[in-house]
Design an enzyme around this catalytic site. Structure first.
Site, PDB file in Angstrom:
ATOM      1  N   MET A  12     -12.381  -7.720  -4.113  1.00  0.00           N
ATOM      2  CA  MET A  12     -12.235  -7.190  -2.754  1.00  0.00           C
ATOM      3  C   MET A  12     -13.593  -7.231  -2.049  1.00  0.00           C
ATOM      4  O   MET A  12     -14.608  -6.780  -2.585  1.00  0.00           O
ATOM      5  CB  MET A  12     -11.735  -5.734  -2.798  1.00  0.00           C
ATOM      6  CG  MET A  12     -10.314  -5.550  -3.286  1.00  0.00           C
ATOM      7  SD  MET A  12      -9.083  -6.481  -2.354  1.00  0.00           S
ATOM      8  CE  MET A  12      -9.230  -5.718  -0.725  1.00  0.00           C
ATOM      9  N   MET A  46       0.852  -1.202   0.000  1.00  0.00           N
ATOM     10  CA  MET A  46       0.000   0.000   0.000  1.00  0.00           C
ATOM     11  C   MET A  46       0.878   1.239   0.000  1.00  0.00           C
ATOM     12  O   MET A  46       1.924   1.264   0.655  1.00  0.00           O
ATOM     13  CB  MET A  46      -0.882   0.025   1.249  1.00  0.00           C
ATOM     14  CG  MET A  46      -1.725  -1.224   1.426  1.00  0.00           C
ATOM     15  SD  MET A  46      -2.874  -1.038   2.798  1.00  0.00           S
ATOM     16  CE  MET A  46      -3.427  -2.740   2.992  1.00  0.00           C
ATOM     17  N   MET A  56      -1.674  -2.254  -4.043  1.00  0.00           N
ATOM     18  CA  MET A  56      -2.670  -1.201  -3.825  1.00  0.00           C
ATOM     19  C   MET A  56      -1.932   0.123  -3.941  1.00  0.00           C
ATOM     20  O   MET A  56      -1.723   0.846  -2.948  1.00  0.00           O
ATOM     21  CB  MET A  56      -3.323  -1.382  -2.451  1.00  0.00           C
ATOM     22  CG  MET A  56      -4.303  -2.541  -2.437  1.00  0.00           C
ATOM     23  SD  MET A  56      -4.706  -3.106  -0.775  1.00  0.00           S
ATOM     24  CE  MET A  56      -3.380  -4.281  -0.518  1.00  0.00           C
TER      25      MET A  56
HETATM   26  C1  DX5 Z   1      -7.014  -5.124   2.662  1.00  0.00           C
HETATM   27  C2  DX5 Z   1      -5.984  -6.203   2.349  1.00  0.00           C
HETATM   28  C3  DX5 Z   1      -6.320  -7.530   2.910  1.00  0.00           C
HETATM   29  C4  DX5 Z   1      -6.528  -7.552   4.403  1.00  0.00           C
HETATM   30  C5  DX5 Z   1      -7.099  -8.838   4.871  1.00  0.00           C
HETATM   31  O1  DX5 Z   1      -6.751  -4.007   1.919  1.00  0.00           O
HETATM   32  O2  DX5 Z   1      -5.840  -6.359   0.956  1.00  0.00           O
HETATM   33  O3  DX5 Z   1      -5.419  -8.539   2.467  1.00  0.00           O
HETATM   34  O4  DX5 Z   1      -5.359  -7.266   5.083  1.00  0.00           O
HETATM   35  O5  DX5 Z   1      -7.263  -8.734   6.251  1.00  0.00           O
HETATM   36  P1  DX5 Z   1      -8.591  -9.210   7.027  1.00  0.00           P
HETATM   37  O6  DX5 Z   1      -8.701 -10.687   6.789  1.00  0.00           O
HETATM   38  O7  DX5 Z   1      -8.308  -8.862   8.433  1.00  0.00           O
HETATM   39  O8  DX5 Z   1      -9.750  -8.461   6.433  1.00  0.00           O
HETATM   40 ZN    ZN Z   2      -4.767  -8.147  -0.118  1.00  0.00          ZN
END
Ligand code: DX5
Ligand code: ZN
Length: 229
Positions: free
Chosen positions: A149, A49, A80
């Site tokens: 997502m 990210m 991301m």
């Molecule tokens: C969110 C991430 C996910 C997240 C998953 O932007 O891409 O991979 O960390 O974590 P949980 O399972 O806690 O939602």
């Molecule tokens: Zn992810």
């Protein structure tokens, strides 16, 4: 291992629970990896990210490279980030096996997916809960994986958004067996089975593994819950 072999082995492991290394103990990364290997996971999901596309910053190439140095597990890198084109080669060099870009971050997703494949990496296209499926339609003939997502990209620990289930079902109809389907966000023992039933083969899990004392038991329970008949 080549792109095709990684993708085939992931396909054959479905339902595959993939740990998202967002909430792990970064001071003891190698130890975490060993525990996940012992838990039998089929790949590591790495959340990159940038603080721009999403309001959170995590890690980049150095962590991917460090992980590459300690494990042979496939590295499933979820970008991301804005301007992913500038970083695809670098993540490949760092050791990524699958690189997933968000459709919201580029005007030319098909070109980028092709670039990823040309590097012999698996090419993934991701979309946020608010992005309509039509946005990735043109990508489906050019990618190996579609990442649906089930929370807005950016943070672990959010609640599952059921719109992801409708998208998974529609995608499964559209792509047949050609494209791996992955779901990410809020996947836990309550939601994992609906995801698998809707067509997701790869189930990304953060909190429901890393907030448990025993990763192997957590992965096993989630895998069992996914395929309960
Ligand atoms: C969110 C991430 C996910 C997240 C998953 O932007 O891409 O991979 O960390 O974590 P949980 O399972 O806690 O939602
Ligand atoms: Zn992810």
């Amino acid at each position: 291992m080549s792109r095709r072999r990684h993708l085939l082995s992931l396909r054959q492991s479905a339902p595959a629970v993939l740990p998202s290394l967002l909430l792990c103990d970064f001071a003891n990364l190698e130890r975490e990896v060993r525990q996940l290997e012992r838990a039998g996971v089929q790949a590591l999901h790495l959340d990159v990210m940038d603080g721009r596309f999403v309001p959170n910053l995590t890690y980049g190439m150095p962590i991917v490279e460090a992980l590459r140095g300690v494990t042979d597990l496939p590295l499933d890198v979820h970008l991301m980030i804005d301007e992913p084109a500038s970083y695809i080669k670098q993540f490949h060099r760092a050791g990524a096996d699958i690189i997933t870009i968000h459709v919201e971050t580029t005007q030319e997703p098909v070109t980028l997916l092709q670039q990823i494949r040309d590097l012999d990496c698996g090419a993934g296209i991701a979309l946020n809960p608010g992005t309509p499926l039509e946005r990735i339609e043109s990508c489906l003939g050019h990618c190996d994986l579609a990442l649906v997502m089930s929370v807005d990209a950016g943070f672990g620990g959010q609640s599952f958004q059921p719109v992801a289930l409708e998208k998974l079902q529609s995608l499964r109809q559209m792509v047949g067996d050609e494209v791996l389907l992955e779901v990410d966000g809020g996947v836990n023992k309550e939601t994992v089975r609906d995801c698998f039933d809707a067509g997701a083969q790869l189930l990304v899990v953060g909190s429901a593994i890393f907030q448990q004392p025993d990763y192997a038991a957590a992965v096993q329970n989630l895998t069992n819950s996914a395929s309960l008949t």
